[in-house]
Design an enzyme around this catalytic site. Sequence first.
Site, short mmCIF file in Angstrom:
data_model
loop_
_atom_site.label_atom_id
_atom_site.label_comp_id
_atom_site.label_asym_id
_atom_site.label_seq_id
_atom_site.Cartn_x
_atom_site.Cartn_y
_atom_site.Cartn_z
N SER A 35 77.32 24.23 -31.43
CA SER A 35 77.99 22.93 -31.39
C SER A 35 79.49 23.00 -31.64
O SER A 35 80.20 22.06 -31.32
CB SER A 35 77.35 21.96 -32.39
OG SER A 35 77.66 22.32 -33.72
N LYS A 74 81.27 20.95 -38.69
CA LYS A 74 81.75 19.93 -37.75
C LYS A 74 83.23 19.64 -38.00
O LYS A 74 83.79 20.01 -39.02
CB LYS A 74 80.97 18.60 -37.92
CG LYS A 74 79.47 18.73 -37.74
CD LYS A 74 79.08 19.09 -36.33
CE LYS A 74 77.58 19.26 -36.22
NZ LYS A 74 77.17 19.92 -35.01
#
Length: 192
Positions: A35, A74
């Site tokens: 990701s 993230k």
Amino acid sequence: MKEFIKNWGIFFVLAAIFIALRLFVIAPVSVNGHSMDPTLADGQKLMTYQLSTIDRFDIVTTEEPDDLDKLAVKRVIGLPGDQVQMEEDVLTVNGTEINESYLEPYKQEFAEDRMQNEYTYNSAFQDIAENADNFTNDFMYEVPEGQYFVLGDNRLISRDSRTFGFVDRSMIEGEVAFRYWPLSEISMINNY
């Protein structure tokens, strides 16, 4: 006893400092998944700084609100009170257009072949890319006070605030500061 303290005292002081640093200041973490490609790759080892203030575009480690056993890496996009919007791959925060230069390699690749070559390792990712109209689907969020909006850099396949919701400040464990593995890629992490 004095001889023992003289010989071993420095060792115990250094061990106590190391343990305190490890518990309260720095923590190791591994990237698990794709990701954050191309910024961070699956399997890389990172060090996080736990005393950092959290700013927009910092890369952080956070618990996922819907699965507190998972630790995710993230990028912070929205701070408490922000209005965050994505339209036609253009990010605006509080009405100001933001240049996400760190996404350019993948946005270019998406424009050329919809990421088919990048995702050869996973046919489900290839299907997602083939059916996507934009590199980042359109959205608009108001970030509540005390919460953060986080996204992965590999927007087509990232599981992030678009999926699991806003992240409370207490869930953010630290700011990624340093990559130490693989050895050929040792570097400080430039968050933006």
